[in-house]
Design an enzyme around this catalytic site. Structure first.
Site, short mmCIF file in Angstrom:
data_model
loop_
_atom_site.label_atom_id
_atom_site.label_comp_id
_atom_site.label_asym_id
_atom_site.label_seq_id
_atom_site.Cartn_x
_atom_site.Cartn_y
_atom_site.Cartn_z
N ARG A 97 0.79 -1.23 0.00
CA ARG A 97 0.00 0.00 0.00
C ARG A 97 0.82 1.28 0.00
O ARG A 97 0.25 2.36 0.01
CB ARG A 97 -0.99 -0.03 1.16
CG ARG A 97 -1.99 -1.17 1.01
CD ARG A 97 -3.13 -1.13 2.00
NE ARG A 97 -4.07 -2.19 1.68
CZ ARG A 97 -4.04 -3.42 2.19
NH1 ARG A 97 -3.10 -3.74 3.08
NH2 ARG A 97 -4.91 -4.32 1.82
N GLY A 137 -1.71 -10.95 8.99
CA GLY A 137 -1.65 -12.40 9.18
C GLY A 137 -2.65 -12.95 10.15
O GLY A 137 -2.51 -14.09 10.62
N GLU A 163 -5.48 -14.19 9.86
CA GLU A 163 -6.17 -15.43 9.45
C GLU A 163 -5.29 -16.66 9.57
O GLU A 163 -5.72 -17.77 9.24
CB GLU A 163 -6.69 -15.28 8.01
CG GLU A 163 -8.00 -14.52 7.90
CD GLU A 163 -7.91 -13.07 8.37
OE1 GLU A 163 -8.77 -12.66 9.17
OE2 GLU A 163 -6.98 -12.36 7.95
N TRP A 196 -2.75 -3.93 9.48
CA TRP A 196 -2.43 -3.92 8.05
C TRP A 196 -2.81 -2.62 7.35
O TRP A 196 -2.87 -2.56 6.13
CB TRP A 196 -3.01 -5.13 7.33
CG TRP A 196 -4.44 -5.49 7.60
CD1 TRP A 196 -4.93 -6.17 8.67
CD2 TRP A 196 -5.56 -5.25 6.74
NE1 TRP A 196 -6.29 -6.35 8.55
CE2 TRP A 196 -6.70 -5.81 7.37
CE3 TRP A 196 -5.70 -4.62 5.50
CZ2 TRP A 196 -7.97 -5.75 6.81
CZ3 TRP A 196 -6.96 -4.58 4.94
CH2 TRP A 196 -8.08 -5.14 5.59
N ASP A 206 -15.51 -10.84 11.93
CA ASP A 206 -14.37 -10.34 11.18
C ASP A 206 -14.50 -8.84 10.90
O ASP A 206 -14.12 -8.35 9.85
CB ASP A 206 -14.22 -11.11 9.85
CG ASP A 206 -12.86 -10.90 9.20
OD1 ASP A 206 -11.96 -10.35 9.87
OD2 ASP A 206 -12.70 -11.28 8.04
#
Length: 548
Positions: A127, A187, A189, A239, A300
């Site tokens: 990004r 990370g 997940e 993130w 989530d």
């Protein structure tokens, strides 16, 4: 030859003049609107520019000046930096270019090939970059921080911060504060334990690390009440890039969901500091305050959105130093950024997982829909990672939203295995009346019918969250938003349109169909005395300016 690191000059390009981005320059970036010095434009993360050469009256005179064509077919999610006539741009997964901001001509390219063990859950993307002094900083997909000489593109130092084989990755743009470079790991997940870390900008040595899941004996550890090791694999990843208030000396970061994502029964408790914003001292990494949006998250709804800072007149409840937050869980929040005090919250899309927020604490009043019910908003949220904007000119907060979109959730038993997906559930569907469920990457446009919802750009009163206007789209937008002092709003969408709206009314003023989805946030800058607007659409970066 080591193909993992490749720096090369391109096309016999002339040497770059040495640019310097000092800490003082970053502190005062709002007074330097001709450049774009950090991921969100300034430390306040408003994605608002005081440039006003391009206006609603002359927007029809915009023309394409140049295009950068990426060699990667991954989503183009990077926000460029522009410093003194040079654009610094990252291309997925981890290639950096220095370009002439006037023509797009490349000066140099540096390529880092991530280790084959890297396993990001949701795309091999990057990004953007940070810059401090004459050094650029990139966070890599295989969990390294890389420093490059901004003049030559040569490697200055490289530091590995975690094991990519366990699922640790980095997709965010670093944040440079004083003499440090701050990053966080993705990370969640994969059952990682998230953290934010600061590195000495000159050497790459780690200065401090803040674990987003507190360990035994640390405040908040009791919110992982299983009595076992759920906290060790609880996700809470980082993130997206944080924000910073130099006056308060606090840096703010949004924290991701707990793991496993959809089976909260194996991690009873609120699961701090997942789904929270944390305010840290950037010198020490010490936690000053936190606010949790979604305790023991079932859905989530990670809170990795950008903390947007604004200064508003004081009232009897706040200091006037405000944080604005359009959360993935469907609620818009206003917090006091000096202490994390909840000031206001209201839904901006259809919400049924909670009936509202406690008026004093902001804690959600949860109303679970059960294993066969449709939960709103759905798993991708009422909004997601794409940057919002706040305009002091209008007093509005702008965000890309996914309206009337729901998901059926079902928990599933799962054991933690290092390096394997650790989500603990299934996403059911389709919802009643829908042909299928939408995904979130590059795909055919709106193949799921209106029963699953539509995208929209929303303008909210920044103080109250009350909707002021709505610009409807067929498909959800992946693009961030840019606003300017001339009351323009620039954004893109998955339909391949680059759009300019009137920021006061939402009226469409200008559009270009560029053939690929918008995935980054547009920026604006000055070159040779003229204002430019740059936005990534599909696999190209398109740069526009007024006709001469």
């Amino acid at each position: 030859m080591n193909f993992k690191h490749l720096a090369m000059a391109l096309c016999s390009a002339p040497l770059l003049a040495t640019a310097q981005v000092t800490p003082q320059r970053l502190d005062n970036a709002a007074a330097d609107p001709g450049n774009w010095l950090t991921y969100s434009g300034t430390y306040m993360s408003q994605r608002y520019s005081t440039l006003d050469e391009i206006t609603p009256a002359n927007i029809d005179q915009l023309e394409l000046k140049w295009v950068f064509q990426a060699q990667s077919l991954e989503a183009f999610e990077a926000t460029p930096l522009v410093v003194d006539g040079v654009m610094y741009l990252s291309e997925a997964p981890n290639t950096v270019y220095a370009l002439d901001a006037a023509t797009g001509r490349p000066y140099w390219r540096y390529q880092h090939v991530p280790d084959s063990t890297a396993r990001p859950c949701c795309g091999r993307v990057n990004r953007g970059l940070a810059m401090l002094g004459n050094t650029l900083y990139m966070a890599t997909l295989d969990a390294k921080v890389i420093a490059l000489d901004a003049t030559t593109g040569e490697l200055v130092w490289q530091t590995e911060i975690a094991d990519p084989a366990l699922g640790y990755a980095m997709t965010l743009a670093p944040l440079a504060i004083k003499d440090k470079v701050i990053v966080g790991v993705a990370g969640g997940e994969y059952g990682i334990r998230g953290f934010i870390a600061a590195f000495d900008a000159a050497t790459g040595n780690e200065v401090w690390r803040f674990n987003t899941i507190p360990g035994p004996g640390e405040p908040g550890h009791e919110t992982w009440a299983d009595g076992g090791d759920a906290w060790m694999h609880g996700g809470a990843s980082i993130w997206l890039t944080g924000s910073y208030d130099p006056d308060l000396n606090l840096t703010y970061w949004g924290v991701g969901n707990p793991g496993p994502d959809f089976n909260p029964g194996v991690r009873p408790g609120d699961n701090l500091y997942s789904d929270s914003v944390v305010a840290l001292n950037p010198d020490t990494g010490k936690l000053v305050w936190h606010f949790q949006f979604t305790p023991n998250d079932d859905y989530d709804y990670d809170a990795i959105q950008i903390p947007v800072l604004a200064d508003m007149p004081e009232d009897d409840r706040s200091s006037g130093k405000i944080m604005l937050w359009g959360n993935r869980n469907g609620f818009y929040y206003v917090l006091d950024r000096t202490n994390g005090k909840f000031l206001h919250g209201t839904p901006f899309v259809k919400v049924n997982w909670a009936s509202g927020l406690d008026k004093k604490t902001g804690r959600p009043i949860e109303t679970p829909q059960g294993p066969s019910g449709v939960t709103y908003p759905g798993v991708q949220g009422g909004t997601n990672w794409y940057s919002p904007s706040y305009s002091p000119s209008s007093g509005y907060f702008y965000l890309s939203a996914w309206e009337n979109y729901g998901t059926v959730y079902a928990a599933q038993a799962v054991d933690y295995v290092p390096g394997r997906i650790y989500v603990g559930g299934l996403l059911g569907g389709p919802v009643p009346g829908a042909a299928n469920l939408p995904g979130f990457g590059n795909q055919p446009i709106n193949t799921w019918t209106e029963a699953v919802g539509n995208g929209a750009i929303l303008a909210l009163d920044a103080r109250t969250g009350k909707r002021v206007w709505r610009f409807a789209m067929n498909d959800v937008g992946h693009s961030g938003i840019l606003t300017t002092a001339s009351n323009l709003l620039f954004t893109g969408n998955r339909e391949g349109l680059l759009l300019a709206l009137d920021a006061r009314s939402g009226e469409l003023l200008w559009q270009q169909r560029l053939g690929g989805q918008g995935s980054n946030g547009p920026i604006t800058f000055i070159n040779d005395g003229s204002q430019y607007v740059a936005a990534a659409m599909g696999n190209g970066l398109y740069v526009y300016g007024l006709k001469k």
